[in-house]
Every structure is written in structure tokens, then in C-alpha cells.
Write an enzyme that holds these catalytic residues in place. Structure first.
Site, PDB file in Angstrom:
ATOM      1  N   HIS A 289       0.514 -11.612   1.695  1.00 54.05           N
ATOM      2  CA  HIS A 289      -0.872 -11.152   0.365  1.00 54.05           C
ATOM      3  C   HIS A 289      -0.681 -11.265  -0.700  1.00 54.05           C
ATOM      4  O   HIS A 289       0.392 -11.976  -1.377  1.00 54.05           O
ATOM      5  CB  HIS A 289       0.362  -9.475   0.971  1.00 54.05           C
ATOM      6  CG  HIS A 289      -0.687  -8.719   0.089  1.00 54.05           C
ATOM      7  ND1 HIS A 289       0.015  -7.221  -0.097  1.00 54.05           N
ATOM      8  CD2 HIS A 289      -1.649  -9.142  -0.187  1.00 54.05           C
ATOM      9  CE1 HIS A 289      -1.176  -6.742   0.024  1.00 54.05           C
ATOM     10  NE2 HIS A 289      -2.264  -6.965   0.016  1.00 54.05           N
TER      11      HIS A 289
ATOM     12  N   TYR B  83       1.071  -1.420  -0.217  1.00 54.65           N
ATOM     13  CA  TYR B  83       0.416   0.203   0.142  1.00 54.65           C
ATOM     14  C   TYR B  83       0.653   0.817  -0.487  1.00 54.65           C
ATOM     15  O   TYR B  83       1.343   2.028   0.723  1.00 54.65           O
ATOM     16  CB  TYR B  83      -0.979   0.326   1.683  1.00 54.65           C
ATOM     17  CG  TYR B  83      -1.763  -1.440   1.325  1.00 54.65           C
ATOM     18  CD1 TYR B  83      -2.415  -1.802  -0.282  1.00 54.65           C
ATOM     19  CD2 TYR B  83      -2.465  -1.776   2.667  1.00 54.65           C
ATOM     20  CE1 TYR B  83      -2.947  -3.089   0.175  1.00 54.65           C
ATOM     21  CE2 TYR B  83      -3.285  -2.424   2.468  1.00 54.65           C
ATOM     22  CZ  TYR B  83      -3.422  -3.479   1.669  1.00 54.65           C
ATOM     23  OH  TYR B  83      -4.366  -4.771   1.546  1.00 54.65           O
TER      24      TYR B  83
END
Length: 316
Positions: free
Chosen positions: A134, A50
């Protein structure tokens, strides 16, 4: 062996404050996290992906004002950040930040440890409560063979409290629940008013195993937040059929005196396997709105009408 931490209630998804699609000023990001704290939110989720680390830096700085033992924080491994001299921006990956780093898929034990060490440094912490593998969609073999055992070691060492995987699909998460000793999985977009694919196998498996499920993407990237022409579904323009369905759901919600966002959040939270629902927000105003929507009671008559009209196949 201590009990792994369990996220509960409404959680704060920190991707948005990392300049997701458009820039979010530093102060505004800080105020969003402060508003979340003010509304009683105590679970915060981030990732190196992010904003190339910006989310972790901003979240860590904002949470430094609060006692460490009073909140849970999760980050992710699998995308290692390497310095890059390419220049330009990171908008190809969705973030309005300078492309100072590049992402390298890496689910090896060394990669997992290096990625987590870098995350801890950006967060300004010596431990995190949860770590997810992830999006290992295209790296399943390495994730199961190397990445997952690495997380088991970190949990045994006390570096992390709980371990799991975070994905936008239900199939591989079900495999993690059934075949490993994960404590928690983060399932984004696959248990919503428009997509209940996680209800077939993942949620029953998690319930049977006692694995916590965190649901992200309750609004399917926008369509359930504000259905209108051009709204996004799973990060692309929503198909006409789904837009029509969302608009019909919105009309039913309004007849019952609630907003569609309140219904979308309530649906996710209602399943007994789900312990927490993550919502992203780019401002204090958006945080307060999400908290208000999450706290709104949804009448049983609303669910009944959705079922009777065929708008909802999976009972809430």
C-alpha cells in the site's frame, strides 16, 4: 500452481464505509455492501489504513452472509496499526474515527505478516484473494527488497491468491510490473478522463506481461462525479483549468444523452489491460447509482467529439 484470482467488472472500494471524511452509520455501511452484492459486484477492496481497521471489520461482517467462494477480497500491507493513547480523532488522515491506533510504515517481512494476520482477524477470514503493498512511494527500497519477497512467500504458502501493489502513481507500478512477478496492480487516479498518465508505460507493460490492472479513483476524488466550483481533484480543490475541462466534458456527455459519471467509468473499463474498476459508496443508493452508471452504454459519437474538441488526447 493454481491460477491467481482476477478481479473483474465493477468492484466495491470499502474506504468510504470506514467514515471517510464523515461518519457512516453501521447499518448504512452494511446496506451499502448488501446492495453491491445485490447488483452482482463480487470484488471488494479494503485496507487497514481505512478507518484504522473499521473498513475491514465492517466489510468482513457484511460479507459473512455470503458464500466465501463466491467473492474476491483484497486488502493491503505496509501501514501497520499500533495501539495509541494519543486520543482525539483520525481526521488528519481523512477518517472520522477515534484515534485508537497509529499507522507505522513497515514493509519488512515481519511487518507484512503481522499486518496481514491482523487484517484476517478483523475480516474474520483465514485467507484473502489479493494483497497489495500500500502506497510504498517513499519506501521503495524496503518494498522491493523485503515487502515484495514476503508477498511471494505468502502466495507460495497459499495464504493469499494474488499479490501486487496499490498506488496513486503509475511510475513505480510500472517497475513492479516489469521487474517482479506481481499478478495485479491497483492504480488510483492515473487513468481517467482527466489524467491518462498510466497509458504511457504502465498499461502497455501490464498488457505485455499479462498483469491485471484494477483502476481506482475513476472520478479523480470528485471532480468527474459532479464538476462544480469547489469540487475536489486528487483530494484538494480542483484547479480552474481542470474544472473548466470537466464541465465541458459534462456538456458533451449530456448532448449524447449520458451522464459524465457513466463516461468516466466506461473510459477506465475500456482499456484491455484493465480488468476491474473500483468505486466507493457510502450508501445503498450510491451503490445502485454506480452500478447503473457502469451499465450505461456510451455512444462512440461521444468519444469522437471528445477527441475532435481536444478534450481527450488518449483514445478510449
Amino acid at each position: 500452481m493454481s491460477t491467481p484470482p482476477t478481479p473483474s467488472g465493477l468492484g466495491f472500494g470499502a474506504a468510504v464505509i470506514a467514515n471517510l471524511y464523515t461518519e457512516v452509520p453501521e447499518q448504512q455501511a452494511h446496506e451499502a455492501v448488501s446492495a453491491a452484492w445485490e447488483r452482482g459486484i463480487r470484488y471488494y477492496d479494503t485496507a487497514p489504513h481505512y478507518g484504522l481497521g473499521l473498513s475491514e471489520r465492517r466489510l468482513g461482517a457484511a460479507l459473512r452472509e455470503h458464500p466465501r467462494e463466491e467473492y474476491l477480497i483484497s486488502t493491503k500491507v505496509g501501514r501497520r496499526l499500533e495501539p495509541s493513547a494519543a486520543g482525539g480523532d483520525d481526521l488528519a488522515h481523512g477518517f472520522a474515527v477515534p484515534a485508537t491506533h497509529r499507522r507505522v510504515w513497515d514493509f519488512t517481512e515481519d511487518g507484512v505478516r503481522r499486518t496481514l494476520d491482523a487484517s484476517l482477524e478483523r475480516l474474520g477470514l483465514d485467507r484473502v484473494d489479493m494483497v497489495y503493498l500500500h502506497d510504498p512511494d517513499d519506501h521503495a527500497e524496503q518494498a522491493f527488497r523485503e515487502g515484495y519477497p514476503a508477498l511471494e512467500k505468502l502466495r507460495a504458502e497459499g495464504v493469499v491468491g494474488a499479490i501486487g501493489a496499490g498506488m496513486n502513481q503509475a511510475g513505480m507500478l510500472t517497475r513492479f510490473v516489469r521487474d517482479t512477478d506481481v499478478d495485479v496492480v491497483l492504480c488510483a487516479g492515473r487513468y481517467t478522463l482527466l489524467d491518462q498518465s498510466a497509458a504511457t508505460e504502465l498499461l502497455p507493460a501490464a498488457l505485455a506481461k499479462g498483469t491485471s490492472v484494477v483502476v481506482g479513483g475513476a472520478f479523480n476524488s470528485g471532480l468527474l462525479a459532479d464538476p462544480k466550483p469547489g469540487a475536489t481533484y486528487n483530494y484538494t480543490e480542483a484547479p480552474t483549468e481542470l474544472l473548466d475541462r470537466a464541465l465541458r466534458m459534462k456538456a458533451v456527455a449530456e448532448r449524447h444523452g449520458i451522464g459524465l459519471r457513466a463516461a468516466a467509468l466506461a473510459f477506465c473499463a475500456a482499456h484491455p489491460a484493465v480488468t476491474s474498476v473500483l468505486v466507493g459508496a457510502r450508501s445503498a443508493t450510491e451503490v445502485h447509482d454506480s452500478a447503473d452508471q457502469f451499465a450505461t452504454p456510451v455512444p462512440e459519437a461521444f468519444w469522437q467529439e471528445l477527441r475532435e474538441t481536444g478534450l481527450l488526447k488518449e483514445p478510449a
